[in-house]
Write a protein that holds these residues in place. Structure first.
Motif, PDB file in Angstrom:
ATOM      1  N   GLN A 101     -31.196 -63.248 -28.815  1.00  0.00           N
ATOM      2  CA  GLN A 101     -31.270 -62.432 -30.357  1.00  0.00           C
ATOM      3  C   GLN A 101     -29.961 -62.629 -31.198  1.00  0.00           C
ATOM      4  OE1 GLN A 101     -32.240 -58.652 -28.673  1.00  0.00           O
ATOM      5  NE2 GLN A 101     -30.554 -58.618 -27.308  1.00  0.00           N
ATOM      6  N   GLU A 102     -30.171 -61.464 -31.914  1.00  0.00           N
ATOM      7  CA  GLU A 102     -29.423 -61.452 -32.830  1.00  0.00           C
ATOM      8  C   GLU A 102     -28.088 -60.018 -32.502  1.00  0.00           C
ATOM      9  OE1 GLU A 102     -29.627 -61.926 -37.129  1.00  0.00           O
ATOM     10  OE2 GLU A 102     -30.087 -63.953 -36.398  1.00  0.00           O
ATOM     11  N   ARG A 104     -25.610 -56.460 -33.651  1.00  0.00           N
ATOM     12  CA  ARG A 104     -24.898 -56.353 -35.238  1.00  0.00           C
ATOM     13  C   ARG A 104     -23.607 -55.766 -34.591  1.00  0.00           C
ATOM     14  NH1 ARG A 104     -28.112 -53.016 -39.031  1.00  0.00           N
ATOM     15  NH2 ARG A 104     -26.686 -53.975 -39.857  1.00  0.00           N
ATOM     16  N   ARG A 191     -23.364 -60.116 -37.609  1.00  0.00           N
ATOM     17  CA  ARG A 191     -24.367 -60.808 -37.029  1.00  0.00           C
ATOM     18  C   ARG A 191     -24.191 -61.814 -35.611  1.00  0.00           C
ATOM     19  NH1 ARG A 191     -29.964 -58.649 -38.857  1.00  0.00           N
ATOM     20  NH2 ARG A 191     -29.201 -57.723 -40.427  1.00  0.00           N
ATOM     21  N   PRO A 193     -25.816 -64.557 -33.200  1.00  0.00           N
ATOM     22  CA  PRO A 193     -26.748 -64.436 -32.429  1.00  0.00           C
ATOM     23  C   PRO A 193     -26.345 -64.427 -30.608  1.00  0.00           C
ATOM     24  CG  PRO A 193     -25.904 -66.642 -33.522  1.00  0.00           C
ATOM     25  CD  PRO A 193     -25.442 -65.313 -34.209  1.00  0.00           C
TER      26      PRO A 193
END
Length: 249
Positions: A101-102, A104, A191, A193
């Protein structure tokens, strides 16, 4: 003897027939009104009875009521037994959690970094030059006088201004090596990954309380003697629609 003529007799005026509520009441009208009233009353009674039969529920409360229960032969029943179970859970479980997932990331402080750049910069251009070049020099030359006489050296001073207008094409590869200190501030979130597998161990320690339920279906093959049942408190609700009646001769 004189006789007076008789006055002509006048007929009484005709009475107009009565209409509306002023008409006389006849037996037929009384019979029709009575019959309509009875039919309306019967319709209201039947409607009220059907509504009460459909909507009314009789509530019966029983407290400390002893009963004798008799089970018929062939009765299909289901027995359910619930037993509470208390145990202790003490275990170590190994878990592998895949993450893809990314994330933040918000950086609040200023960033400082050391950057090293090693690259080659291609340069393709045309250099235009227009100007005057001053020339101030001395020219040494040997000048022959006569063919049979040997030449002798001559020194001539030269001082001129040469106008120059040229276009020189340049196509080179310039190696570039920079060592920089970079500082800046991020205005928005990053962002990042994240794709990895977390291999971890989870320690489980807890008191477990569960209810084990067992259900059994059976049917009675032989009659059972009546047995007593004591109802401490029960609230029975019987809809009016379940009531019925039979006519015995």
């Amino acid at each position: 003897m004189s006789t007076a003529p008789a006055a002509p007799s006048a007929d009484p005026p005709a009475t107009p027939p009565l209409r509306g509520w002023r008409r006389p009441v006849t037996r037929r009208m009384l019979l029709l009104v009575s019959l309509a009233t009875v039919l309306l009353w019967l319709a209201m009674v039947v409607t009220g009875f059907l509504y009460v039969r459909r909507e009314w529920v009789s509530v019966l409360e029983m407290r400390d009521q002893p009963l004798q229960l008799r089970l018929p032969v062939g009765l299909a029943a289901q027995a359910e037994v619930a037993v509470p179970v208390h145990t202790r859970l003490d275990s170590v479980q190994r878990l592998k959690l895949p993450l893809d997932q990314e994330v933040r990331v918000q950086v609040q402080n200023n960033l400082k970094a050391h950057a090293v750049v090693n690259t080659v910069v291609p340069v393709n251009t045309v250099v235009n030059f227009e100007g005057d070049i001053p020339v101030d020099t001395t020219v040494v030359s040997e000048v022959p006088v006569v063919s049979w006489w040997p030449s002798f050296p001559v020194t001539i001073p030269v001082k001129v201004v040469v106008p120059v207008k040229v276009s020189v094409p340049v196509s080179v590869q310039i190696p570039l090596a920079l060592n920089l200190e970079v500082a800046g501030e991020l205005s928005g979130p990053l962002r990042v990954p994240v794709k990895t597998v977390l291999d971890t161990q989870v320690l489980l320690r807890a008191n477990v309380r569960a209810h084990v339920t067992s259900r059994t279906d059976f049917s009675l093959l032989s009659p059972v003697e009546p047995f007593g049942v004591d109802i401490v408190h029960a609230r029975l609700q019987m809809p009016m629609a379940d009531f019925g009646w039979t006519v015995k001769p």
